[in-house]
Write an enzyme that holds these catalytic residues in place. Sequence first.
Site, mmCIF file in Angstrom:
data_model
loop_
_atom_site.group_PDB
_atom_site.id
_atom_site.type_symbol
_atom_site.label_atom_id
_atom_site.label_comp_id
_atom_site.label_asym_id
_atom_site.label_seq_id
_atom_site.Cartn_x
_atom_site.Cartn_y
_atom_site.Cartn_z
ATOM 1 N N THR A 101 0.923 -1.325 0.246
ATOM 2 C CA THR A 101 0.394 0.006 -0.420
ATOM 3 C C THR A 101 1.163 1.984 0.163
ATOM 4 O O THR A 101 1.809 1.491 0.756
ATOM 5 C CB THR A 101 -0.568 0.288 1.679
ATOM 6 O OG1 THR A 101 -1.696 -1.009 0.957
ATOM 7 C CG2 THR A 101 -1.928 0.786 1.086
ATOM 8 N N LYS A 177 -7.096 1.597 -3.612
ATOM 9 C CA LYS A 177 -6.734 0.974 -1.919
ATOM 10 C C LYS A 177 -6.611 2.061 -1.106
ATOM 11 O O LYS A 177 -7.487 1.821 0.049
ATOM 12 C CB LYS A 177 -5.233 -0.140 -1.889
ATOM 13 C CG LYS A 177 -4.811 -0.574 -1.191
ATOM 14 C CD LYS A 177 -5.857 -1.823 -0.357
ATOM 15 C CE LYS A 177 -5.168 -1.921 1.029
ATOM 16 N NZ LYS A 177 -3.720 -2.777 1.134
#
Length: 303
Positions: A101, A177
């Site tokens: 991420t 995300k």
Amino acid sequence: MSSSAKSRVAVIGLGSMGFGMATSLKRAGFEVTGCDISADTVGRFVSEGGKGATSPAEAAKDADIVVSVVVNAAQTETILFGADGVAATMPKDSVFISSATMDPDIARRLARELEATGRHYLDAPISGGAQRAAEGELTILASGSAAAFVRARPALDAMAAKLYELGDAAGQGAAFKMINQLLAGVHIAAASEAIAFAAKQGLDIRKVYEVITASAGNSWMFENRMPHVLDGDYAPRSAVEIFVKDLGIIQDMARNARFPVPVSAAALQMFLMTSAAGMGRDDDASVARMYARVTGTKLPGEK
């Protein structure tokens, strides 16, 4: 044997997610080489039928697909371009799947730099937790060139129950995300606040859990994380520090976009406070413990 069964995959990072992903790839018939900073973890993967490597560069040599399952952008950049990085040894036309991420701008930069060397980059953050990783049932939020998707698809199919193709360039997967992480962090903080407040009211929090999970106030995070509080079990499935990082990225993105995000900013402060209290490496449901300690509220397993 299918053509995918002959493909060679390197998995860099054999943590709770990466180990499961490597296992799913191996189960699907790939020749999988694992690499991790923990030699014991690599040894465990080898004992279960995989191959091991002592560096990312070694793991990526002759690999058709390299899957990077590390925590953040800095680690991803080191895996790619640092000493013993994979960019030096990946075959031309192979694909790097980045699962960390990170800020979308960084994903775009890393993709440009790798693609300039004749390799492909797929921006592919993951969601679903360690159990789904081990079962090959992750959700993958991917973006990248058509060529990157073609080369990565056999591995993606082995690791994911749901694959979202979100754009033709890196950065889109990362952005999706981050929206998920905004909601996840806020929901954990809210769930923790609610369960600790219920305990302060003298309510039976197991009954609170039963009622809320059957009511409109429920969330996936309340249902998934609050059993950790009920059991007094804060072994890290996902650590507090993950949301210190991810909600921090959201603040940076929002500031650059001149977009207010006051709810996620408040959630970030709760995770920061929990980390500062010494629980950063514990399960993210520890935010409830922080509330309890600040207010003198008794939770299961707490003195």
